[in-house]
Design an enzyme around this catalytic site. Structure first.
Site, short mmCIF file in Angstrom:
data_model
loop_
_atom_site.label_atom_id
_atom_site.label_comp_id
_atom_site.label_asym_id
_atom_site.label_seq_id
_atom_site.Cartn_x
_atom_site.Cartn_y
_atom_site.Cartn_z
CD GLU A 58 -2.86 1.25 2.21
OE1 GLU A 58 -3.38 0.10 2.70
OE2 GLU A 58 -3.69 2.27 2.27
CD GLU A 83 1.52 7.94 4.96
OE1 GLU A 83 0.89 8.08 3.90
OE2 GLU A 83 2.09 9.44 4.76
CG ASP A 110 9.00 9.11 -2.25
OD1 ASP A 110 8.46 8.33 -2.83
OD2 ASP A 110 9.47 10.15 -2.85
CG ASP A 132 -1.87 14.16 -0.30
OD1 ASP A 132 -2.74 14.50 0.49
OD2 ASP A 132 -0.82 13.24 -0.34
CB THR A 206 -8.76 5.04 3.67
OG1 THR A 206 -9.29 6.11 3.09
CG2 THR A 206 -8.73 3.66 2.70
CE1 TYR A 208 -7.53 13.55 2.10
CE2 TYR A 208 -8.63 12.29 0.32
CZ TYR A 208 -8.10 13.68 0.70
OH TYR A 208 -8.17 14.84 0.03
C1 LIG Z 1 -4.80 11.86 1.38
S1 LIG Z 1 -3.70 10.79 2.02
C2 LIG Z 1 -4.67 9.56 1.97
C3 LIG Z 1 -4.08 8.32 3.07
C4 LIG Z 1 -4.91 6.86 3.09
N1 LIG Z 1 -4.54 6.33 1.87
C5 LIG Z 1 -6.45 7.23 3.28
O1 LIG Z 1 -7.14 7.06 2.21
O2 LIG Z 1 -6.72 7.38 4.49
C6 LIG Z 1 -2.36 10.51 0.96
C7 LIG Z 1 -1.21 9.95 1.66
O3 LIG Z 1 -0.31 9.59 0.75
C8 LIG Z 1 1.14 9.92 1.18
N2 LIG Z 1 2.14 10.10 0.27
C9 LIG Z 1 2.20 11.25 -0.67
N3 LIG Z 1 3.18 10.82 -1.46
C10 LIG Z 1 3.72 9.68 -1.19
C11 LIG Z 1 4.91 9.14 -1.32
N4 LIG Z 1 5.47 9.44 -2.64
N5 LIG Z 1 5.07 7.86 -0.99
C12 LIG Z 1 4.37 7.42 -0.05
N6 LIG Z 1 3.18 8.02 0.39
C13 LIG Z 1 3.11 9.27 -0.05
C14 LIG Z 1 0.57 11.17 2.06
O4 LIG Z 1 1.88 11.34 3.22
C15 LIG Z 1 -0.65 11.01 2.72
O5 LIG Z 1 -0.67 10.28 3.87
#
Ligand SMILES: C[S@@+](CC[C@H](N)C(=O)[O-])C[C@H]1O[C@@H](n2cnc3c(N)ncnc32)[C@H](O)[C@@H]1O
Length: 229
Positions: A58, A83, A110, A132, A206, A208
């Site tokens: 994930e 994450e 990342d 995001d 989730t 979000y």
């Molecule tokens: C809007 S949140 C959604 C989190 C989760 N998937 C949910 O639905 O509750 C998007 C997440 O993606 C993570 N994210 C963004 N770019 C990323 C990357 N390059 N690698 C891993 N995670 C990343 C952000 O830190 C953030 O926690």
């Protein structure tokens, strides 16, 4: 040593927002070192869980609710998560501890670094859920779904491995469809509208998603790794 070939995709904003509660902070000292992945070296998945029936990843697990739910439902699966947001990692550690999960491994950074350290054709499933949205045009370059990341996901998926993407933003759904249906090696599995507008039977909601910040009901785009044409 694994080379990290990617540029500065700023797909994530904050690394930490709120102070981390002391119970969660202690899990960074106790639990995290036992389940942390080190993507500076090639990752040997067999060594992590020799009897794993499948390996899932994930990307951007947020608070870890989905990752923990999937790992609980499928103890035979090795569930990897990436994450960089530390409050999210803290929350995920709490879920992992509460459910006594032994089949989860985390990269606290990342996802592209983790992908680069994974062998070709090594994953059965990849989840990118409610990334995001970066809705402003000038921020679209920050979106996680970019050709380089898609090519890496294709590289690490096994033949017939699956990628699930979900969003509740119409523009991001279209953006993703355009890029994934055009990607060599991926085939969109939907045959009827309900295949993308209803949550898949094994979906776990989730955090979000529950906020309902988008402009449409969630859509779920499921792709299969197929031989490139
Ligand atoms: C809007 S949140 C959604 C989190 C989760 N998937 C949910 O639905 O509750 C998007 C997440 O993606 C993570 N994210 C963004 N770019 C990323 C990357 N390059 N690698 C891993 N995670 C990343 C952000 O830190 C953030 O926690």
């Amino acid at each position: 040593m694994v080379q990290q070939p990617h540029g500065p995709l700023r797909s994530f904003g904050r690394i930490k927002a709120r102070p981390i509660k002391s119970r969660q902070a202690s899990l960074f000292q106790t639990l995290l070192p036992t389940i942390a992945l080190d993507p500076s070296q090639p990752i040997d998945l067999l060594a992590l869980k020799p009897d794993a029936a499948e390996v899932w990843l994930e990307i951007g697990f947020g608070g870890g609710e989905h990752l923990a739910a999937q790992a609980t439902a499928r103890p035979d699966v090795l569930a990897l998560g990436a994450e960089p947001f530390l409050n999210g990692v803290a929350s995920a550690l709490r879920h992992i501890e509460a459910a006594s999960l032994s089949n989860v491994r985390l990269h606290t950074g990342d996802a592209r670094d983790l992908l680069a350290a994974l062998p070709e054709a090594s994953l059965d499933r990849v989840f990118i859920l409610f990334p995001d949205p970066w809705p402003k045009l000038r921020h679209h370059k920050r979106r996680l779904i970019q050709p380089d990341l898609v090519a890496e996901v294709v590289r690490v998926l096994k033949p017939q491995g699956r990628l699930r993407f979900a969003t509740d933003w119409a523009d991001y759904a279209n953006w993703t469809l355009e890029r994934l249906t055009g990607a060599p090696g991926l085939t969109w599995m939907a045959q009827r509208a309900d295949d993308w507008r209803l949550p898949p039977a094994d979906h776990a909601p989730t955090r979000y998603q529950a906020k309902k910040l988008g402009d449409i009901a969630p859509v779920y785009l499921e792709f299969e790794r197929t031989p490139a044409a």
